[in-house]
Design a protein around this motif. Sequence first.
Motif, PDB file in Angstrom:
ATOM      1  N   UNK A   7       0.856  -1.190   0.000  1.00  0.00           N
ATOM      2  CA  UNK A   7       0.000   0.000   0.000  1.00  0.00           C
ATOM      3  C   UNK A   7       0.889   1.236   0.000  1.00  0.00           C
ATOM      4  N   UNK A   8       0.644   2.162  -0.911  1.00  0.00           N
ATOM      5  CA  UNK A   8       1.393   3.428  -0.907  1.00  0.00           C
ATOM      6  C   UNK A   8       1.009   4.241   0.320  1.00  0.00           C
ATOM      7  N   UNK A   9       1.907   5.167   0.739  1.00  0.00           N
ATOM      8  CA  UNK A   9       1.637   5.966   1.942  1.00  0.00           C
ATOM      9  C   UNK A   9       0.293   6.706   1.897  1.00  0.00           C
ATOM     10  N   UNK A  16      -1.564  -6.962  -4.383  1.00  0.00           N
ATOM     11  CA  UNK A  16      -2.314  -7.898  -3.537  1.00  0.00           C
ATOM     12  C   UNK A  16      -1.800  -9.304  -3.788  1.00  0.00           C
ATOM     13  N   UNK A  17      -1.151  -9.908  -2.831  1.00  0.00           N
ATOM     14  CA  UNK A  17      -0.745 -11.315  -2.920  1.00  0.00           C
ATOM     15  C   UNK A  17       0.036 -11.656  -4.183  1.00  0.00           C
ATOM     16  N   UNK A  18       1.070 -10.872  -4.463  1.00  0.00           N
ATOM     17  CA  UNK A  18       1.854 -11.112  -5.688  1.00  0.00           C
ATOM     18  C   UNK A  18       2.925 -12.183  -5.453  1.00  0.00           C
ATOM     19  N   UNK A  19       2.913 -13.191  -6.313  1.00  0.00           N
ATOM     20  CA  UNK A  19       3.948 -14.219  -6.318  1.00  0.00           C
ATOM     21  C   UNK A  19       4.656 -14.140  -7.660  1.00  0.00           C
ATOM     22  N   UNK A  52       3.994  -4.457   2.657  1.00  0.00           N
ATOM     23  CA  UNK A  52       3.229  -4.504   3.923  1.00  0.00           C
ATOM     24  C   UNK A  52       3.372  -5.899   4.517  1.00  0.00           C
ATOM     25  N   UNK A  53       3.313  -6.890   3.636  1.00  0.00           N
ATOM     26  CA  UNK A  53       3.463  -8.274   4.082  1.00  0.00           C
ATOM     27  C   UNK A  53       3.982  -9.102   2.917  1.00  0.00           C
TER      28      UNK A  53
END
Length: 141
Positions: A7-9, A16-19, A52-53
């Motif tokens: 997420x940008x500031x 989202x959930x990039x592999x 973020x994760x």
Amino acid sequence: MRQVDFTYPNGTKALHGINLKIERGKTTALVGLSGAGKSTILNLLNKFYEPDSGEILLDGINLNEYENASLRSEIGLVLQKNHIFKGTIEDNIRYGKIEATHEEIIAAARKAYLHDQIMELPMQYQSDAQLLSGGSSSASL
Ligand SMILES: Nc1ncnc2c1ncn2[C@@H]1O[C@H](COP(=O)(O)OP(=O)(O)O)[C@@H](O)[C@H]1O
Ligand SMILES: [Mg+2]
């Protein structure tokens, strides 16, 4: 990249959930619609932002473990927007490698087909960088 969310500031959720697995020795292209997140992935690979994760590994080691300077010394990046700052052409090219010699700067300009154009300017490498036209302003050390 494993399960990367970002997420940008300003709150824009860009990934989202990039592999993604980029293999050594192969040429990989990221293709997608404008706004899909291609540039964002490059921003994360350069550690301009952190996910973020999820995690990003380079040769099996988390990107957090790499120093920004050594990581970025291996990456050549040409973005859509030109970044020419106030100063001489030499200063602008040197920005990619502060300790570069004048010879290395000339070599980088030659690679970008800029050298001849620079030599035609009255102050050559000491000319104001803003004199160069946009399309020809990408030299990388
Ligand atoms: N600096 C930024 N701040 C906030 N949102 C951004 C920023 N850069 C890109 N975005 C948003 O992130 C999403 C992905 O954009 P981007 O990675 O630039 O896509 P692409 O390079 O595939 O066109 C878009 O929704 C875009 O509006
Ligand atoms: Mg883009």
